[in-house]
Design a protein around this motif. Structure first.
Motif, PDB file in Angstrom:
ATOM      1  N   VAL A 124      -6.824  -7.476   2.154  1.00 33.29           N
ATOM      2  CA  VAL A 124      -6.401  -6.714   3.227  1.00 33.29           C
ATOM      3  C   VAL A 124      -5.360  -5.731   2.743  1.00 33.29           C
ATOM      4  O   VAL A 124      -4.444  -7.062   2.052  1.00 33.29           O
ATOM      5  N   GLU A 125      -4.422  -4.704   2.773  1.00 32.60           N
ATOM      6  CA  GLU A 125      -3.337  -4.418   2.956  1.00 32.60           C
ATOM      7  C   GLU A 125      -2.958  -4.302   0.279  1.00 32.60           C
ATOM      8  O   GLU A 125      -2.344  -4.291   0.358  1.00 32.60           O
ATOM      9  N   GLN A 126      -3.933  -3.879  -0.158  1.00 31.57           N
ATOM     10  CA  GLN A 126      -4.591  -3.813  -0.725  1.00 31.57           C
ATOM     11  C   GLN A 126      -3.857  -2.814  -1.700  1.00 31.57           C
ATOM     12  O   GLN A 126      -3.852  -1.663  -0.667  1.00 31.57           O
ATOM     13  N   GLN A 204       3.175 -12.734  -4.348  1.00 27.56           N
ATOM     14  CA  GLN A 204       1.738 -13.079  -3.552  1.00 27.56           C
ATOM     15  C   GLN A 204       2.571 -13.546  -2.554  1.00 27.56           C
ATOM     16  O   GLN A 204       2.195 -14.049  -0.913  1.00 27.56           O
ATOM     17  N   LEU A 205       3.435 -14.850  -2.278  1.00 27.39           N
ATOM     18  CA  LEU A 205       4.168 -15.489  -0.752  1.00 27.39           C
ATOM     19  C   LEU A 205       5.049 -14.895  -0.032  1.00 27.39           C
ATOM     20  O   LEU A 205       4.509 -14.932   0.828  1.00 27.39           O
ATOM     21  N   GLN A 206       5.443 -13.811  -0.238  1.00 30.93           N
ATOM     22  CA  GLN A 206       6.195 -12.700   0.118  1.00 30.93           C
ATOM     23  C   GLN A 206       5.631 -12.138   0.944  1.00 30.93           C
ATOM     24  O   GLN A 206       5.942 -12.388   1.887  1.00 30.93           O
ATOM     25  N   ARG A 207       4.032 -10.997   0.424  1.00 28.95           N
ATOM     26  CA  ARG A 207       3.310 -10.624   1.043  1.00 28.95           C
ATOM     27  C   ARG A 207       2.562 -11.578   1.847  1.00 28.95           C
ATOM     28  O   ARG A 207       2.738 -11.233   3.133  1.00 28.95           O
ATOM     29  N   TYR A 208       2.357 -12.381   2.320  1.00 25.06           N
ATOM     30  CA  TYR A 208       1.593 -12.981   2.878  1.00 25.06           C
ATOM     31  C   TYR A 208       2.873 -13.439   4.126  1.00 25.06           C
ATOM     32  O   TYR A 208       2.309 -13.023   5.118  1.00 25.06           O
ATOM     33  N   ALA A 210       5.348 -12.151   5.113  1.00 30.05           N
ATOM     34  CA  ALA A 210       5.712 -10.788   6.154  1.00 30.05           C
ATOM     35  C   ALA A 210       4.695 -10.299   6.107  1.00 30.05           C
ATOM     36  O   ALA A 210       4.610  -9.398   7.518  1.00 30.05           O
ATOM     37  N   SER A 211       3.769 -10.523   6.312  1.00 37.27           N
ATOM     38  CA  SER A 211       2.392 -10.188   7.018  1.00 37.27           C
ATOM     39  C   SER A 211       1.301 -10.151   7.967  1.00 37.27           C
ATOM     40  O   SER A 211       0.413 -11.357   7.355  1.00 37.27           O
ATOM     41  N   HIS A 216      -3.392 -13.032   8.840  1.00 37.31           N
ATOM     42  CA  HIS A 216      -4.663 -13.581   9.924  1.00 37.31           C
ATOM     43  C   HIS A 216      -6.210 -13.429   9.530  1.00 37.31           C
ATOM     44  O   HIS A 216      -7.178 -14.625   9.297  1.00 37.31           O
ATOM     45  N   TYR A 217      -6.290 -12.685   8.078  1.00 38.94           N
ATOM     46  CA  TYR A 217      -7.584 -12.879   7.559  1.00 38.94           C
ATOM     47  C   TYR A 217      -7.480 -13.604   6.153  1.00 38.94           C
ATOM     48  O   TYR A 217      -8.515 -13.677   5.346  1.00 38.94           O
TER      49      TYR A 217
END
Length: 273
Positions: A124-126, A204-208, A210-211, A216-217
């Motif tokens: 998600v959120e690609q 990747q960790l920062q995106r995880y 922050a979202s 959740h997914y």
């Protein structure tokens, strides 16, 4: 020092026989009133000997089982070394490595592409392919130099699939109980992969983090977890914080040789800039 099972068996049996054989002479040295009949209570016929031998047999069995377990573990480690080495050095996997490293090198030179790459690790959120990176992508691969539009995006996607394979390889290496021993025999060029992979892992960790939607997914293990395990196995100093990661990346001589995007310097803490 480990005692071979066969030697241990001989020692146990010899000790049992010596104790059994010494029992009657020792009994004869005791006062007569100690036993009404020295022979019967000490020996109890052959029953005492057989009981002792049965007990010794249990001990010997444990020695042999421990020895077999050590042999089985050594064979498993040797098999792991062989299988991982065969995979890593195969001609087919060389294509995987080349494509994966080309994608990571693009991420080194272009932070916007790196962020796009990190986003594609989640379902998600690609992000979409950054058009500003097209020239760089074409310059790093002669097969892409004449591609444009969807053809270029498709060729880039093929390379990113190879990166997925490479990440899976390192994840399998990290999860093996024998990884430390395997690494001692074949290092899989981890020192080359480590700095470029940490760029991807940290983004990747920062995106995880922050979202909430991604949290959740998306339940797949993060790349940073794999790298932390491999860092420990290889003996690298741990990168505990984001600041540690960005200092390592900005200071790494090889990444500087690769023309690290100056945008990464903005991720350093103010005292380091």
């Amino acid at each position: 020092m480990r005692v071979p099972a066969k030697i241990a068996a001989v020692v146990v049996m010899t000790a049992i026989l010596m104790v059994w054989a010494a029992a009657y002479p020792l009994a004869q040295l005791l006062p007569n009133e100690a036993f009404s009949d020295p022979f019967g209570p000490v020996y109890n016929g052959l029953n005492v000997l057989f009981t002792a031998l049965a007990f010794g047999g249990v001990i010997i069995t444990l020695f042999f089982q421990a020895d077999e377990a050590r042999i089985a573990r050594r064979e498993a480690v040797e098999r792991s070394i062989y299988e991982m080495f065969q995979t890593f050095t195969s001609l087919e996997f060389q294509t995987v490595k080349d494509s994966a490293y080309r994608v990571l090198l693009t991420a080194v030179k272009d932070k916007s592409y790196a962020e796009f790459l990190a986003s594609r690790l989640f379902v998600v959120e690609q992000q979409g392919f950054p058009s500003a990176s097209a020239l760089l992508v074409r310059s790093l691969d002669s097969k892409k130099k004449d591609l444009d539009g969807e053809a270029l995006v498709g060729a880039d996607r093929d390379d990113r699939l190879m990166l997925d394979n490479m990440l899976n390889f390192f994840n399998m290496l990290a999860q093996r109980e024998s990884s430390g021993t395997v690494i001692k025999h074949c290092d899989f060029a981890y020192d080359w992969w480590r700095p470029v992979l940490w760029i991807l892992a940290q983004l990747q960790l920062q995106r995880y983090q922050a979202s909430p939607t991604i949290q959740h997914y998306c339940k797949n293990p993060l790349v940073s977890a794999t790298l932390k395990t491999l860092d420990e196995a290889y003996g690298h100093a741990p990168l505990k914080t984001a600041d540690d990661v960005w200092r390592y990346i900005n200071d790494h001589p090889k990444l500087r040789d690769f023309n690290l995007d100056p945008e990464y310097k903005k991720l350093l803490p103010p005292t380091d800039m």
